[in-house]
Design a protein around this motif. Structure first.
Motif, PDB file in Angstrom:
ATOM      1  N   ASP A 205       0.869  -1.083   0.043  1.00 40.00           N
ATOM      2  CA  ASP A 205       0.198  -0.071  -0.056  1.00 40.00           C
ATOM      3  C   ASP A 205       0.935   1.123  -0.079  1.00 40.00           C
ATOM      4  O   ASP A 205       1.869   1.306   0.489  1.00 40.00           O
ATOM      5  CB  ASP A 205      -0.968  -0.123   1.261  1.00 40.00           C
ATOM      6  CG  ASP A 205      -1.688   1.114   1.520  1.00 40.00           C
ATOM      7  OD1 ASP A 205      -2.171   2.070   0.622  1.00 40.00           O
ATOM      8  OD2 ASP A 205      -2.084   1.373   2.834  1.00 40.00           O
TER       9      ASP A 205
ATOM     10  N   PRO B  85      -6.912   0.623   0.203  1.00 35.38           N
ATOM     11  CA  PRO B  85      -7.387   0.004  -1.267  1.00 35.38           C
ATOM     12  C   PRO B  85      -6.808  -1.521  -1.278  1.00 35.38           C
ATOM     13  O   PRO B  85      -7.189  -1.959  -2.490  1.00 35.38           O
ATOM     14  CB  PRO B  85      -6.717   0.894  -2.207  1.00 35.38           C
ATOM     15  CG  PRO B  85      -5.583   1.507  -1.604  1.00 35.38           C
ATOM     16  CD  PRO B  85      -5.896   1.618  -0.269  1.00 35.38           C
TER      17      PRO B  85
ATOM     18  N   LYS C 230       0.689   4.918   1.568  1.00 34.32           N
ATOM     19  CA  LYS C 230      -0.010   5.569   2.772  1.00 34.32           C
ATOM     20  C   LYS C 230       0.205   7.011   2.340  1.00 34.32           C
ATOM     21  O   LYS C 230      -0.594   7.922   2.505  1.00 34.32           O
ATOM     22  CB  LYS C 230       0.341   5.133   4.076  1.00 34.32           C
ATOM     23  CG  LYS C 230      -0.157   3.787   4.429  1.00 34.32           C
ATOM     24  CD  LYS C 230      -0.809   3.891   5.602  1.00 34.32           C
ATOM     25  CE  LYS C 230      -1.392   2.578   6.221  1.00 34.32           C
ATOM     26  NZ  LYS C 230      -0.553   1.438   6.510  1.00 34.32           N
TER      27      LYS C 230
HETATM   28  N1  GLY Z   1      -4.757   0.768   3.470  1.00 34.45           N
HETATM   29  C1  GLY Z   1      -4.652   0.568   4.887  1.00 34.45           C
HETATM   30  C2  GLY Z   1      -5.557   0.312   5.471  1.00 34.45           C
HETATM   31  O1  GLY Z   1      -6.779  -0.143   5.255  1.00 34.45           O
HETATM   32  O2  GLY Z   1      -5.397   0.519   6.740  1.00 34.45           O
END
Ligand code: GLY
Ligand code: AMP
Length: 432
Positions: A217, A296, A219
């Protein structure tokens, strides 16, 4: 089977899309849903951010009158507030952990104590309930620190600090100015780890653990991993950083002992267990646990998942995961989030959105809605993260290229997105 999905983001849209492909899915409802989920099923106007007795009564009434047999509680807030406990009834399956288990995400101090007691690798940490002692610790500590509000803060309650002054400022912000309200009554201050971050999600049915393909991910809000932390600006799956051997280590040394430690505490964990991990020079270490699918991350995961999600969720809730088999597309998926100008700070809403059909003309592209609504038959923005543009490709570079090209075709006033989702591993910076 009629199904109700709680939540309103890209995660809820992709879960609904995947569930709707199951032969056993009849009617699909979302509470409250978004402009995309409205095209898959029916949105119900119930606020599920704050769970009051009235919310539970409304949802229970709805479930009884629409013969709902499965409720999927996708976000952390209703899980932490005990919605899974309060909606459970004979004949109604709930997907999502009960409040006691969701505490693993909602109470970082509890989580830290639990994983430390089980000798699971994690950052060294101290827990503080008084700002003065937190400040004197931050002032005297020499290596870089991370200051975390212990409670839920929509992913924003963590401050990664470069020096002691930053850490003192973070304690003031969280504990004295109460920037995240009661979530900051307790703080966890921990050593700052260095490495690549990966998301390893598993389904847990109380006893069995079924690990899903690893994802990553992004952030930070802006290109090059700069700017403030967000809920997530894009993700991809799989990641070359986690091979089969590392996955086995993560399962054996991190996930299994966590579920065992919970069980020793009298907590039965059923649902998604999401480990946020840092791949350090000393091996993988836990940054945090979430009690739900990531958003996501859920989008590229579900794009590649070739199984029946409805059956997987039922098996998880009923303790039958040992019977489950699942295959994944050998291709890669990259998801780029298109956000409203100003996010994660304040932003305007109600901006008309165009070009989604054009973007989806590429059969490898699928657009999931997060902050959207339909007003007077027009799709408009309604949140900070607006859309998740997912593209499948033969490899990550191909998927990234297609997702970026699709973003160019979609328009709304103030839209911004990152074109470098995946660059961390594509550029070779990802070797550990
Ligand atoms: N994308 C990080 C979360 O859902 O916490
Ligand atoms: P968390 O909500 O605890 O996952 O923290 C949010 C983000 O802050 C993580 O995704 C990391 O990017 C960063 N972070 C959290 N803990 C640490 C740590 N101990 N060292 C370095 N970065 C961290």
């Amino acid at each position: 089977m009629n199904i109700l999905i709680i939540g309103s983001g890209g995660r809820e849209h992709v879960l609904g899309w995947k569930i709707s492909q199951s032969p056993r899915c009849d009617r699909l409802y979302f509470a409250p849903g978004n402009g995309g989920t409205e095209q898959l099923g029916e949105n119900i106007d119930i606020n599920t951010d704050r769970i009051t007795t009235k919310t539970v009564d409304q949802l229970d009434y709805f479930c009884r009158h629409h013969k709902i047999e499965l409720v999927v509680i996708a976000p952390e807030d209703p899980l932490a507030q005990g919605l899974a406990d309060r909606l459970a009834k004979p004949g109604r399956t709930i997907f999502g952990p009960k409040a006691q288990a969701a505490r693993l995400e909602a109470d970082k101090a509890y989580c830290k104590q639990l994983i430390r007691s089980a000798a699971i690798p994690t950052a060294e940490a101290r827990i503080f309930e008084h700002p003065d002692s937190a400040i004197s610790f931050a002032q005297t500590h020499e290596t870089p620190l991370v200051v975390k509000a212990s409670g839920l803060a929509k992913g924003k309650g963590v401050v990664v600090c470069d020096n002691g002054d930053d850490a003192v400022e973070a304690v003031n912000l969280i504990m004295k100015e109460q920037a995240f309200g009661e979530a900051g009554n307790t703080v966890v201050i921990e050593e700052r780890l260095v490495g690549q971050e990966v998301s390893v999600l598993a389904l847990v049915d109380g006893r069995n653990i079924f690990v899903l393909d690893p994802a990553q991910d992004h952030k930070q809000a802006f290109e090059g991993d700069r700017g403030p932390n967000t809920g997530g600006m894009g993700a991809y799956c799989p990641t070359p950083l986690v091979d089969d051997q590392l996955m086995q280590t993560i399962e054996r040394e991190i996930l299994v002992p966590t579920v065992d430690a919970l069980r020793r505490d009298g907590v039965e964990y059923k649902g998604v267990l999401y480990a946020g991990l840092m791949l350090t020079a000393g091996g993988p270490k836990v940054l945090e646990y979430n009690c739900r699918f990531g958003d996501p991350e859920a989008q590229p995961l579900m794009m590649r998942c070739q199984g029946d999600l409805l059956e997987l969720m039922l098996a998880t809730a009923h303790g039958d995961l040992q019977t489950v088999e699942l295959s994944w597309s050998p291709r890669s998926c990259c998801c780029v989030v298109m956000a409203s100008g100003g996010y994660p700070g304040s932003y305007e809403t109600g901006k008309p959105i165009t070009g989604i059909e054009d973007a989806e003309a590429d059969k490898d592209v699928k657009v999931f809605h997060a902050g959207t609504a339909i007003k007077n038959n027009q799709l408009v923005t309604a949140g900070g993260r607006v859309l998740g543009i997912c593209a499948m490709g033969d490899d990550l570079a191909d998927a990234q290229h297609k997702a970026n090209a699709a973003c160019e075709k979609i328009h709304f006033e103030g839209a911004f997105w990152r074109t470098d989702i995946g660059d961390r591993v594509l550029s070779g910076a990802g070797s550990v």
